[in-house]
Design a protein around this motif. Structure first.
Motif, short mmCIF file in Angstrom:
data_model
loop_
_atom_site.label_atom_id
_atom_site.label_comp_id
_atom_site.label_asym_id
_atom_site.label_seq_id
_atom_site.Cartn_x
_atom_site.Cartn_y
_atom_site.Cartn_z
N SER A 23 15.81 -123.87 -16.24
CA SER A 23 16.85 -123.26 -15.48
C SER A 23 17.83 -123.23 -16.84
CB SER A 23 17.27 -124.33 -14.19
OG SER A 23 17.65 -125.28 -15.46
N LEU A 108 16.63 -120.92 -10.64
CA LEU A 108 16.38 -120.41 -12.47
C LEU A 108 15.13 -121.34 -12.67
CD1 LEU A 108 20.14 -120.75 -13.09
CD2 LEU A 108 18.38 -118.30 -13.51
N ILE A 111 12.08 -118.96 -11.37
CA ILE A 111 11.56 -118.10 -12.07
C ILE A 111 11.21 -118.28 -13.64
CG2 ILE A 111 13.03 -115.94 -13.22
CD1 ILE A 111 15.29 -116.18 -10.22
N PHE A 114 7.61 -118.78 -12.97
CA PHE A 114 7.57 -117.35 -12.03
C PHE A 114 6.83 -116.39 -13.17
CE2 PHE A 114 8.65 -112.76 -11.59
CZ PHE A 114 7.46 -112.52 -10.73
N VAL A 115 7.49 -116.14 -14.03
CA VAL A 115 7.15 -115.59 -15.19
C VAL A 115 6.43 -115.88 -16.19
CG1 VAL A 115 8.65 -115.25 -17.95
CG2 VAL A 115 9.78 -114.65 -15.41
N ALA A 117 4.21 -118.03 -15.03
CA ALA A 117 2.68 -118.14 -14.27
C ALA A 117 1.87 -116.29 -14.72
CB ALA A 117 3.27 -118.58 -12.87
N ILE A 118 3.07 -115.61 -14.79
CA ILE A 118 2.41 -113.92 -14.77
C ILE A 118 1.17 -114.23 -16.20
CG2 ILE A 118 2.22 -111.72 -15.07
CD1 ILE A 118 5.33 -112.22 -13.62
N HIS A 119 1.18 -114.62 -16.90
CA HIS A 119 0.79 -114.36 -18.07
C HIS A 119 -0.36 -116.29 -17.85
CE1 HIS A 119 2.48 -111.11 -19.12
NE2 HIS A 119 3.68 -111.63 -19.05
N ARG A 124 -0.39 -119.65 -12.19
CA ARG A 124 -0.62 -119.19 -11.74
C ARG A 124 -1.30 -119.04 -9.93
NH1 ARG A 124 -2.55 -114.57 -14.51
NH2 ARG A 124 -4.46 -114.90 -13.66
N ALA A 127 0.25 -121.32 -7.47
CA ALA A 127 1.55 -120.36 -7.02
C ALA A 127 0.95 -119.55 -5.49
CB ALA A 127 1.87 -119.47 -7.64
N GLN A 128 -0.36 -119.18 -5.86
CA GLN A 128 -1.44 -118.94 -4.68
C GLN A 128 -1.20 -119.49 -3.90
OE1 GLN A 128 -4.69 -117.00 -6.98
NE2 GLN A 128 -3.70 -115.60 -7.97
N THR A 131 2.09 -120.44 -1.55
CA THR A 131 2.48 -119.06 -0.77
C THR A 131 1.65 -119.15 0.92
OG1 THR A 131 3.08 -117.75 -2.65
CG2 THR A 131 3.41 -116.51 -0.28
N LEU B 177 1.79 -112.54 -9.52
CA LEU B 177 1.07 -113.63 -9.53
C LEU B 177 -0.31 -113.10 -8.49
CD1 LEU B 177 3.98 -115.80 -8.26
CD2 LEU B 177 2.95 -116.42 -10.81
N VAL B 179 -0.29 -113.03 -5.72
CA VAL B 179 -0.52 -113.48 -3.64
C VAL B 179 -1.07 -111.99 -2.47
CG1 VAL B 179 0.94 -114.24 -2.17
CG2 VAL B 179 0.68 -115.65 -4.49
#
Lengths: 211, 211
Positions: A23, A108, A111, A114-115, A117-119, A124, A127-128, A131, B177, B179
């Motif tokens: 954070s 925070l 996020i 998240f940032v 997990a994108i790479h 990822r 996260a999938q 949701t 992500l 999703v």
């Protein structure tokens, strides 16, 4: 007598250090050594609990989500015995918004994850999984709203659920940027919910006037 | 004859290097030296155009937004001579979604800026200026929709505009992500627009049947 170490408590203490780092400075470039320093333990002690960064980050994420789920459950249980789907949904959404310092830290940290997990394929994948679970829960509440006649029957609960999840994410971003205040963000959520639950509830059998 | 250097082109070339870095590794820890290397010029040449990182990042952000505005304008101009507010809004939202590789890079760069702006007052101030402008533009289109009888009169254009902006941000996050797919995200936007523009347009004078 050997000292009894509460392993779960130690793992949670380490997870807290991960969120604090996430954070304040994000997770990029954060190593096990930084986490150990933040948690106030040695690298060796940390490695006794977590052998890799991915294992640690995934545990910390799961634990953060568990705490969020607990907070939502507590809020819902504090409502009346049979809260309406609209009220349950509203409590969940309010809990997800960064309305106070505590949830701001949580958002925070999310996020930062998240940032990353994108790479990062492994994060990822995690996260999938999360949701669709939340989406099913929200869709169930909306279906209940349709059944009670409060949500117009032409609304699609599954689409509306995903729109709600996306909406909270977006509103949180603009909240963190200072584009709107916590009160304004919550008012937008309430405005949106009022549009979704736009019908008066059908009287339930017990509430119908005696013939 | 002295060689003519196109200063604006050089500044844009440097800005492009910033976005490439932002979209692949984020902006944290990125210095002027990294940007010069990415742009294929010397640090001295870069400093001839930008004296500080903040100046460079702000220019790159403004230029990225200008390009996005240009793309939206092009899309809208490709529509019929008098496109409906719904169609203009749809083009704007579709352009903002990370539907292809090009806009994916743009969105990744935006996220890198966003993460930096949370802790950077100057960038945050810039972000705070941009959103109300977009919000006013969307609210104007929605007000036109209300005036044409396509958007129910009980919808608040200003709130709906902010909800749309937040929604695109959130849907982009879940798109990155994995999703949902680009097609699914666009379908959600179309579903939401269909709810907003839920009334048939009032016949305009020219379209009314001759008395």
């Amino acid at each position: 007598m050997p000292k009894r170490v509460d392993h779960e408590a130690r793992r949670r203490q380490i997870a807290s250090a991960v969120w604090r780092l996430a954070s304040t400075r994000g997770l990029d470039g954060v190593g096990l050594r930084d986490v150990a320093a933040e948690a106030g333990i040695s690298l060796g002690q940390l490695q006794h609990y977590f052998s890799s960064k991915n294992e640690l980050f995934t545990f910390a994420l799961k634990h953060m989500e568990q705490l969020a789920t607990n907070r939502i459950t507590e809020r819902v249980q504090a409502l009346s015995a049979t809260p309406s789907p609209r009220l349950v949904l509203r409590e969940c959404l309010a809990e997800m918004l960064a309305l106070d310092d505590n949830s701001r830290t949580g958002v925070l940290a999310q996020i930062a994850y998240f940032v990353r997990a994108i790479h990062d394929e492994q994060l990822r994948g995690y996260a999938q999984q999360g949701t669709p679970e939340l989406r099913r829960f929200f869709a169930g509440l909306l279906r209940e709203g349709v059944a009670r006649g409060e949500v117009p029957a032409d609304r699609d609960p599954d689409s509306e659920a995903m729109l709600l999840i996306g909406l909270i994410d977006g509103l949180n971003s603009y909240l963190l940027l200072g584009v709107h205040t916590a009160e304004q963000a919550l008012r937008l959520v309430d405005y949106h919910l009022a549009n979704l639950f736009s019908r008066a509830p059908r009287p339930r059998p017990a509430e119908e006037p005696a013939g």
